[in-house]
Scaffold this motif. Structure first.
Motif, PDB file in Angstrom:
ATOM      1  N   MET A 106       0.906  -1.458   0.257  1.00 42.13           N
ATOM      2  CA  MET A 106      -0.228  -0.203   0.090  1.00 42.13           C
ATOM      3  C   MET A 106       0.996   1.321   0.250  1.00 42.13           C
ATOM      4  O   MET A 106       0.595   2.372  -0.382  1.00 42.13           O
ATOM      5  CB  MET A 106      -0.761  -0.411   1.621  1.00 42.13           C
ATOM      6  CG  MET A 106      -1.679  -0.980   1.026  1.00 42.13           C
ATOM      7  SD  MET A 106      -3.299  -1.289   2.383  1.00 42.13           S
ATOM      8  CE  MET A 106      -4.237   0.413   1.429  1.00 42.13           C
ATOM      9  N   THR A 107       2.205   0.732   0.948  1.00 45.79           N
ATOM     10  CA  THR A 107       3.115   2.379   0.441  1.00 45.79           C
ATOM     11  C   THR A 107       4.059   2.335  -1.012  1.00 45.79           C
ATOM     12  O   THR A 107       5.014   3.184  -0.932  1.00 45.79           O
ATOM     13  CB  THR A 107       3.935   2.710   2.025  1.00 45.79           C
ATOM     14  OG1 THR A 107       4.662   1.423   2.286  1.00 45.79           O
ATOM     15  CG2 THR A 107       2.262   2.846   2.986  1.00 45.79           C
TER      16      THR A 107
ATOM     17  N   PRO B 118      -1.995   6.571   2.692  1.00 50.99           N
ATOM     18  CA  PRO B 118      -2.203   5.486   2.332  1.00 50.99           C
ATOM     19  C   PRO B 118      -0.858   4.877   4.524  1.00 50.99           C
ATOM     20  O   PRO B 118      -0.382   3.622   4.450  1.00 50.99           O
ATOM     21  CB  PRO B 118      -1.146   4.536   1.844  1.00 50.99           C
ATOM     22  CG  PRO B 118      -1.536   5.753  -0.073  1.00 50.99           C
ATOM     23  CD  PRO B 118      -1.974   6.972   1.403  1.00 50.99           C
ATOM     24  N   SER B 119       0.369   5.783   4.338  1.00 48.74           N
ATOM     25  CA  SER B 119       1.749   5.334   5.009  1.00 48.74           C
ATOM     26  C   SER B 119       0.369   5.387   6.769  1.00 48.74           C
ATOM     27  O   SER B 119       1.159   4.015   7.507  1.00 48.74           O
ATOM     28  CB  SER B 119       2.679   6.463   5.147  1.00 48.74           C
ATOM     29  OG  SER B 119       1.878   7.402   5.582  1.00 48.74           O
ATOM     30  N   ALA B 120      -0.405   6.526   6.682  1.00 46.19           N
ATOM     31  CA  ALA B 120      -1.097   6.680   7.923  1.00 46.19           C
ATOM     32  C   ALA B 120      -2.237   4.949   7.910  1.00 46.19           C
ATOM     33  O   ALA B 120      -1.936   3.948   9.470  1.00 46.19           O
ATOM     34  CB  ALA B 120      -2.036   7.821   8.017  1.00 46.19           C
ATOM     35  N   TRP B 121      -2.614   4.908   7.296  1.00 43.28           N
ATOM     36  CA  TRP B 121      -3.487   3.420   7.480  1.00 43.28           C
ATOM     37  C   TRP B 121      -2.644   1.890   7.237  1.00 43.28           C
ATOM     38  O   TRP B 121      -3.240   1.246   8.188  1.00 43.28           O
ATOM     39  CB  TRP B 121      -4.224   3.416   5.960  1.00 43.28           C
ATOM     40  CG  TRP B 121      -5.536   2.196   6.193  1.00 43.28           C
ATOM     41  CD1 TRP B 121      -6.504   2.895   6.323  1.00 43.28           C
ATOM     42  CD2 TRP B 121      -4.998   0.877   5.812  1.00 43.28           C
ATOM     43  NE1 TRP B 121      -7.020   1.224   6.171  1.00 43.28           N
ATOM     44  CE2 TRP B 121      -6.637   0.266   5.911  1.00 43.28           C
ATOM     45  CE3 TRP B 121      -4.304  -0.392   5.810  1.00 43.28           C
ATOM     46  CZ2 TRP B 121      -6.751  -1.276   5.622  1.00 43.28           C
ATOM     47  CZ3 TRP B 121      -4.548  -1.731   5.655  1.00 43.28           C
ATOM     48  CH2 TRP B 121      -5.300  -1.902   5.813  1.00 43.28           C
ATOM     49  N   VAL B 122      -1.403   1.354   6.511  1.00 36.34           N
ATOM     50  CA  VAL B 122      -0.447   0.442   7.349  1.00 36.34           C
ATOM     51  C   VAL B 122      -0.131   0.799   8.712  1.00 36.34           C
ATOM     52  O   VAL B 122      -0.361  -0.008   9.506  1.00 36.34           O
ATOM     53  CB  VAL B 122       0.295   0.837   6.136  1.00 36.34           C
ATOM     54  CG1 VAL B 122       1.377  -0.339   7.038  1.00 36.34           C
ATOM     55  CG2 VAL B 122      -0.023   0.598   5.301  1.00 36.34           C
ATOM     56  N   GLU B 123       0.038   2.181   9.255  1.00 41.45           N
ATOM     57  CA  GLU B 123       0.588   2.830  10.702  1.00 41.45           C
ATOM     58  C   GLU B 123      -1.024   1.954  11.573  1.00 41.45           C
ATOM     59  O   GLU B 123      -0.497   1.356  12.414  1.00 41.45           O
ATOM     60  CB  GLU B 123       0.615   3.895  10.941  1.00 41.45           C
ATOM     61  CG  GLU B 123       2.226   3.728  10.586  1.00 41.45           C
ATOM     62  CD  GLU B 123       2.614   5.538  10.771  1.00 41.45           C
ATOM     63  OE1 GLU B 123       2.021   6.172  11.977  1.00 41.45           O
ATOM     64  OE2 GLU B 123       3.339   6.273   9.943  1.00 41.45           O
TER      65      GLU B 123
ATOM     66  N   TYR C 158      -1.362   3.014  -5.949  1.00 40.63           N
ATOM     67  CA  TYR C 158      -2.483   1.795  -5.722  1.00 40.63           C
ATOM     68  C   TYR C 158      -2.697   2.110  -4.288  1.00 40.63           C
ATOM     69  O   TYR C 158      -3.848   2.341  -3.975  1.00 40.63           O
ATOM     70  CB  TYR C 158      -1.400   0.572  -5.647  1.00 40.63           C
ATOM     71  CG  TYR C 158      -1.958  -0.952  -4.769  1.00 40.63           C
ATOM     72  CD1 TYR C 158      -3.242  -1.055  -5.416  1.00 40.63           C
ATOM     73  CD2 TYR C 158      -0.738  -1.069  -3.741  1.00 40.63           C
ATOM     74  CE1 TYR C 158      -3.210  -2.404  -4.747  1.00 40.63           C
ATOM     75  CE2 TYR C 158      -2.251  -2.391  -3.155  1.00 40.63           C
ATOM     76  CZ  TYR C 158      -3.216  -2.657  -3.649  1.00 40.63           C
ATOM     77  OH  TYR C 158      -3.348  -3.833  -3.593  1.00 40.63           O
ATOM     78  N   GLY C 159      -1.268   2.414  -3.126  1.00 38.34           N
ATOM     79  CA  GLY C 159      -2.323   2.838  -1.755  1.00 38.34           C
ATOM     80  C   GLY C 159      -3.217   4.089  -1.777  1.00 38.34           C
ATOM     81  O   GLY C 159      -4.474   3.646  -0.988  1.00 38.34           O
ATOM     82  N   PHE C 160      -3.768   4.487  -2.786  1.00 35.25           N
ATOM     83  CA  PHE C 160      -4.528   5.874  -2.447  1.00 35.25           C
ATOM     84  C   PHE C 160      -6.238   4.393  -2.352  1.00 35.25           C
ATOM     85  O   PHE C 160      -7.468   5.847  -1.907  1.00 35.25           O
ATOM     86  CB  PHE C 160      -4.533   7.452  -3.335  1.00 35.25           C
ATOM     87  CG  PHE C 160      -3.646   8.070  -2.533  1.00 35.25           C
ATOM     88  CD1 PHE C 160      -3.942   8.405  -0.845  1.00 35.25           C
ATOM     89  CD2 PHE C 160      -2.818   8.654  -2.650  1.00 35.25           C
ATOM     90  CE1 PHE C 160      -3.517   9.927   0.151  1.00 35.25           C
ATOM     91  CE2 PHE C 160      -1.544   9.800  -1.804  1.00 35.25           C
ATOM     92  CZ  PHE C 160      -2.453   9.932  -1.026  1.00 35.25           C
ATOM     93  N   MET C 161      -6.047   4.465  -3.562  1.00 33.11           N
ATOM     94  CA  MET C 161      -7.078   3.657  -4.408  1.00 33.11           C
ATOM     95  C   MET C 161      -7.443   2.250  -3.206  1.00 33.11           C
ATOM     96  O   MET C 161      -8.892   2.212  -3.324  1.00 33.11           O
ATOM     97  CB  MET C 161      -6.734   2.346  -5.385  1.00 33.11           C
ATOM     98  CG  MET C 161      -7.617   2.280  -6.393  1.00 33.11           C
ATOM     99  SD  MET C 161      -7.380   0.987  -8.087  1.00 33.11           S
ATOM    100  CE  MET C 161      -6.261   0.504  -7.230  1.00 33.11           C
ATOM    101  N   GLU C 162      -6.541   2.034  -2.918  1.00 37.29           N
ATOM    102  CA  GLU C 162      -6.922   1.027  -1.606  1.00 37.29           C
ATOM    103  C   GLU C 162      -7.112   2.079  -0.321  1.00 37.29           C
ATOM    104  O   GLU C 162      -8.197   1.222   0.258  1.00 37.29           O
ATOM    105  CB  GLU C 162      -6.148  -0.062  -1.258  1.00 37.29           C
ATOM    106  CG  GLU C 162      -5.165  -0.704  -2.291  1.00 37.29           C
ATOM    107  CD  GLU C 162      -6.243  -1.696  -2.890  1.00 37.29           C
ATOM    108  OE1 GLU C 162      -6.664  -2.908  -2.888  1.00 37.29           O
ATOM    109  OE2 GLU C 162      -6.977  -1.183  -4.239  1.00 37.29           O
ATOM    110  N   VAL C 163      -7.073   2.769   0.090  1.00 42.00           N
ATOM    111  CA  VAL C 163      -7.487   3.404   0.952  1.00 42.00           C
ATOM    112  C   VAL C 163      -8.949   3.446   0.749  1.00 42.00           C
ATOM    113  O   VAL C 163      -9.275   3.635   1.907  1.00 42.00           O
ATOM    114  CB  VAL C 163      -6.654   4.843   1.891  1.00 42.00           C
ATOM    115  CG1 VAL C 163      -7.313   5.390   2.587  1.00 42.00           C
ATOM    116  CG2 VAL C 163      -4.961   3.942   2.356  1.00 42.00           C
ATOM    117  N   ALA C 164      -9.300   3.912   0.444  1.00 33.83           N
ATOM    118  CA  ALA C 164     -10.783   4.632  -0.788  1.00 33.83           C
ATOM    119  C   ALA C 164     -11.496   3.089  -0.083  1.00 33.83           C
ATOM    120  O   ALA C 164     -12.938   3.062  -0.248  1.00 33.83           O
ATOM    121  CB  ALA C 164     -11.024   5.040  -2.273  1.00 33.83           C
ATOM    122  N   ARG C 165     -10.837   2.002  -0.176  1.00 35.29           N
ATOM    123  CA  ARG C 165     -11.707   0.740  -1.147  1.00 35.29           C
ATOM    124  C   ARG C 165     -12.176   0.394   0.266  1.00 35.29           C
ATOM    125  O   ARG C 165     -12.844  -0.738   0.313  1.00 35.29           O
ATOM    126  CB  ARG C 165     -10.954  -0.769  -1.891  1.00 35.29           C
ATOM    127  CG  ARG C 165     -11.367   0.487  -3.610  1.00 35.29           C
ATOM    128  CD  ARG C 165     -10.792  -0.903  -4.184  1.00 35.29           C
ATOM    129  NE  ARG C 165     -11.962  -1.742  -4.720  1.00 35.29           N
ATOM    130  CZ  ARG C 165     -11.429  -2.689  -5.157  1.00 35.29           C
ATOM    131  NH1 ARG C 165     -11.381  -2.958  -6.062  1.00 35.29           N
ATOM    132  NH2 ARG C 165     -13.144  -3.603  -5.171  1.00 35.29           N
TER     133      ARG C 165
END
Length: 123
Positions: free
Chosen positions: A67-68, A92-97, A73-80
């Motif tokens: 995701m990072t 994406p980095s904050a979401w993974v954290e 890809y990361g922004f698309m996946e965070v939205a999904r």
């Protein structure tokens, strides 16, 4: 399947991808009942269904860091995942954290199961 951390996203159906540790047995076509919480219920608490079952469309294994690795890809996946694209908090980095902080022993290098699903119509 518990959606304790993303209940609002399941209720408004803005989430159509979820990431899990494990869940290796899932395959396209499987039906899963989304619930608010299914483990750690206190005495008297009941499982609360979050609508009708969801249908698994696909599963794959990937490192959480995917995701990072590629920002688009990361922004698309965070939205999904139901967190809106380019939300200031959920880059994406904050979401993974956040994922790592809520899943014991998880790091960005952990291989997780990415599950894409669709909402079934109410019967």
């Amino acid at each position: 399947m518990s959606f304790a951390l993303t209940t609002p996203q399941v209720l408004d159906q803005s989430k159509d991808v979820t990431r899990r540790l494990g869940w290796l047995h899932l395959k396209a076509g499987d039906l899963i009942q989304p619930v608010r919480k299914c483990m750690g219920l206190k005495p008297g608490e009941k499982i609360e269904k979050l609508g009708p079952p969801i249908r698994v469309l696909s599963t794959r294994r990937e490192k959480l860091s995917a995701m990072t690795a590629v920002q688009s890809y990361g922004f698309m996946e965070v939205a999904r995942e139901g967190f809106g694209d380019h939300d200031t908090y959920f880059w994406p980095s904050a979401w993974v954290e956040m994922f790592c902080a809520t899943h014991k022993g998880c790091t960005p290098d952990t291989v997780i199961t990415r599950i894409e699903f669709a909402y079934e119509a109410s019967k």
